[in-house]
Scaffold this active site. Structure first.
Site, mmCIF file in Angstrom:
data_model
loop_
_atom_site.group_PDB
_atom_site.id
_atom_site.type_symbol
_atom_site.label_atom_id
_atom_site.label_comp_id
_atom_site.label_asym_id
_atom_site.label_seq_id
_atom_site.Cartn_x
_atom_site.Cartn_y
_atom_site.Cartn_z
ATOM 1 N N HIS A 18 0.812 -1.215 0.000
ATOM 2 C CA HIS A 18 0.000 0.000 0.000
ATOM 3 C C HIS A 18 0.849 1.269 0.000
ATOM 4 O O HIS A 18 0.447 2.281 -0.571
ATOM 5 C CB HIS A 18 -0.967 -0.027 1.195
ATOM 6 C CG HIS A 18 -1.993 -1.127 1.074
ATOM 7 N ND1 HIS A 18 -2.593 -1.726 2.151
ATOM 8 C CD2 HIS A 18 -2.498 -1.753 -0.030
ATOM 9 C CE1 HIS A 18 -3.438 -2.648 1.728
ATOM 10 N NE2 HIS A 18 -3.395 -2.694 0.405
ATOM 11 N N HIS A 41 -8.038 -7.868 -7.659
ATOM 12 C CA HIS A 41 -8.404 -8.724 -6.515
ATOM 13 C C HIS A 41 -8.543 -7.770 -5.323
ATOM 14 O O HIS A 41 -7.613 -7.568 -4.555
ATOM 15 C CB HIS A 41 -7.317 -9.762 -6.247
ATOM 16 C CG HIS A 41 -7.072 -10.719 -7.382
ATOM 17 N ND1 HIS A 41 -6.438 -10.341 -8.535
ATOM 18 C CD2 HIS A 41 -7.372 -12.034 -7.523
ATOM 19 C CE1 HIS A 41 -6.363 -11.390 -9.347
ATOM 20 N NE2 HIS A 41 -6.917 -12.430 -8.752
ATOM 21 N N SER A 107 -6.701 -1.748 -0.374
ATOM 22 C CA SER A 107 -6.320 -1.045 -1.598
ATOM 23 C C SER A 107 -7.466 -0.229 -2.209
ATOM 24 O O SER A 107 -7.220 0.898 -2.669
ATOM 25 C CB SER A 107 -5.714 -2.013 -2.626
ATOM 26 O OG SER A 107 -6.540 -3.127 -2.853
ATOM 27 N N GLU A 125 -13.812 -8.029 -7.255
ATOM 28 C CA GLU A 125 -13.659 -9.024 -6.186
ATOM 29 C C GLU A 125 -14.626 -10.175 -6.454
ATOM 30 O O GLU A 125 -15.818 -9.970 -6.603
ATOM 31 C CB GLU A 125 -13.951 -8.361 -4.821
ATOM 32 C CG GLU A 125 -14.127 -9.306 -3.662
ATOM 33 C CD GLU A 125 -12.916 -10.207 -3.384
ATOM 34 O OE1 GLU A 125 -11.770 -9.714 -3.384
ATOM 35 O OE2 GLU A 125 -13.125 -11.425 -3.200
ATOM 36 N N ASP A 171 -3.242 -8.501 -7.279
ATOM 37 C CA ASP A 171 -2.913 -8.903 -5.903
ATOM 38 C C ASP A 171 -3.696 -10.170 -5.529
ATOM 39 O O ASP A 171 -4.564 -10.141 -4.647
ATOM 40 C CB ASP A 171 -3.278 -7.719 -4.974
ATOM 41 C CG ASP A 171 -2.937 -7.986 -3.531
ATOM 42 O OD1 ASP A 171 -2.065 -8.834 -3.258
ATOM 43 O OD2 ASP A 171 -3.552 -7.329 -2.662
HETATM 44 N N1 SAM Z 1 -5.976 -5.998 -2.861
HETATM 45 C C1 SAM Z 1 -6.537 -6.118 -1.509
HETATM 46 C C2 SAM Z 1 -5.886 -5.068 -0.630
HETATM 47 O O1 SAM Z 1 -4.703 -4.771 -0.837
HETATM 48 O O2 SAM Z 1 -6.561 -4.527 0.246
HETATM 49 C C3 SAM Z 1 -6.314 -7.491 -0.938
HETATM 50 C C4 SAM Z 1 -6.713 -8.614 -1.838
HETATM 51 S S1 SAM Z 1 -6.498 -10.218 -1.184
HETATM 52 C C5 SAM Z 1 -4.774 -10.442 -1.169
HETATM 53 C C6 SAM Z 1 -6.996 -11.213 -2.546
HETATM 54 C C7 SAM Z 1 -8.499 -11.142 -2.834
HETATM 55 O O3 SAM Z 1 -8.746 -11.834 -4.056
HETATM 56 C C8 SAM Z 1 -9.389 -11.816 -1.802
HETATM 57 O O4 SAM Z 1 -10.330 -10.894 -1.327
HETATM 58 C C9 SAM Z 1 -10.085 -12.954 -2.565
HETATM 59 O O5 SAM Z 1 -11.431 -13.154 -2.164
HETATM 60 C C10 SAM Z 1 -10.020 -12.449 -3.982
HETATM 61 N N2 SAM Z 1 -10.041 -13.480 -5.027
HETATM 62 C C11 SAM Z 1 -9.700 -14.793 -4.953
HETATM 63 N N3 SAM Z 1 -9.762 -15.359 -6.155
HETATM 64 C C12 SAM Z 1 -10.116 -14.395 -7.037
HETATM 65 C C13 SAM Z 1 -10.318 -14.338 -8.438
HETATM 66 N N4 SAM Z 1 -10.130 -15.430 -9.208
HETATM 67 N N5 SAM Z 1 -10.691 -13.181 -8.996
HETATM 68 C C14 SAM Z 1 -10.866 -12.063 -8.250
HETATM 69 N N6 SAM Z 1 -10.706 -12.042 -6.905
HETATM 70 C C15 SAM Z 1 -10.335 -13.182 -6.304
#
Ligand code: SAM
Length: 295
Positions: A18, A41, A107, A125, A171
């Site tokens: 971040h 993500h 994020s 998401e 991410d």
């Molecule tokens: N980017 C966020 C942040 O920095 O605050 C954190 C994201 S976290 C590491 C990864 C996220 O991806 C989770 O919320 C999960 O539910 C989601 N996720 C998992 N598989 C996914 C997919 N195929 N496509 C989109 N999102 C997905």
């Protein structure tokens, strides 16, 4: 889909990711033309730090809590963390006047806090519960569009942005194997559509060998697409002796702002010292060797 970011919000990995995200966005804001951020993500957007999930791991105490204490609740604007002032300001904004650390902006919340009137965020998401919370968080913000597709498909279908300027944050949760491969393919797809975009890709560091292979693969894809600069930014919270542990994390920034290396020159090593969890904590930053595009 078992991964829930609420367990990890505000940990050392979030701090690095971040801090860099905010520095990149601040750079985009130096020009008046609008830009778009695609967060592939996105998670839920923002996290309370007193929930069952955050208390279960306490990871934020070894992450943002240490930085918050070291900067007197984000008020210290001098010293080694001076360049992180815009990131700390967003955390302060999320927590109100008392500066008690109760909320950690993910994020999407960090990005939304920095958008100007004409800028856009597409926050994607896939998890239905997290998507519902994300949607509720930004229901009143017309600059934020929430989507629910696969994150790697989003890189293909949402680029190029209408604004022709922007940043893509990739991410993924790394809960299944093959994530490095999927990120590499996604970057290739993204660069075909938006070669000038800034792509920020997060990865965990357990063992260093797969990370080195990933960096080579990304350098290959980016170089062949005509990209000039990819910056690798690695933070180790301990020496990577035990590959079962999360020993660090990194970011690959494709088309980074030219100011990023300077911004992190002091703050990066200071973060490694502050966030260390064992002997051998270090910060490393280097530009990838890129092949020239064919023909
Ligand atoms: N980017 C966020 C942040 O920095 O605050 C954190 C994201 S976290 C590491 C990864 C996220 O991806 C989770 O919320 C999960 O539910 C989601 N996720 C998992 N598989 C996914 C997919 N195929 N496509 C989109 N999102 C997905």
């Amino acid at each position: 889909m078992n991964y829930r970011h609420a367990f990890h919000a505000g940990n050392f990995a979030d701090v690095l990711k971040h801090a860099v995200l905010v520095l990149c966005l601040e750079h985009l804001k130096k020009k008046p033309a609008p830009f778009r951020v695609v967060d592939t993500h996105a998670g839920t957007g923002s996290y309370r730090l007193d929930t069952r999930e955050t208390e279960a791991t306490g990871e934020w105490r070894e992450g943002i809590a240490r930085l918050w204490d070291a900067t007197d609740g984000g008020t210290r604007r001098d010293g080694p963390f001076a360049a992180l002032a815009p990131y700390l300001a967003e955390i302060a904004r999320a927590n109100g006047a008392t500066r008690d650390l109760r909320t950690y902006p993910g994020s999407p919340a960090l990005t939304a806090g920095l958008l100007r009137a004409g800028d856009m965020l597409v926050a994607n998401e896939l998890h239905p519960d997290d998507n519902e919370r994300l949607t509720a968080t930004f229901a009143k913000d017309k600059r934020v569009k929430v989507m629910a597709m696969d994150g790697f498909t989003a890189v293909k279908s949402l680029l190029p942005p209408h604004e022709k300027r922007g940043l893509i944050l990739i991410d993924p949760p790394f809960e299944q194997s093959g994530e490095f491969q999927r990120m590499t393919e996604a970057l290739g797809n993204g660069l075909v559509r938006f070669r000038g975009g800034t792509f920020v890709m997060w990865y965990p560091i357990k063992d260093v060998k797969p990370v080195q292979r990933f960096q080579r693969a990304i350098g290959d894809v980016a170089g062949k697409a005509g990209v000039e600069t990819v910056l690798a930014i690695d933070l180790f919270v301990r020496a990577p002796r035990h590959p079962d542990l999360l020993n660090g994390c990194g970011l690959l920034v494709v088309n980074p702002p030219h100011t990023l290396v300077g911004d992190l020159a002091k703050a990066g090593p200071a973060l490694a010292a502050l966030l260390e969890q064992g002997p051998g904590a270090t910060f490393e930053m280097h530009k990838l060797n890129l092949p020239r595009p064919a023909g």
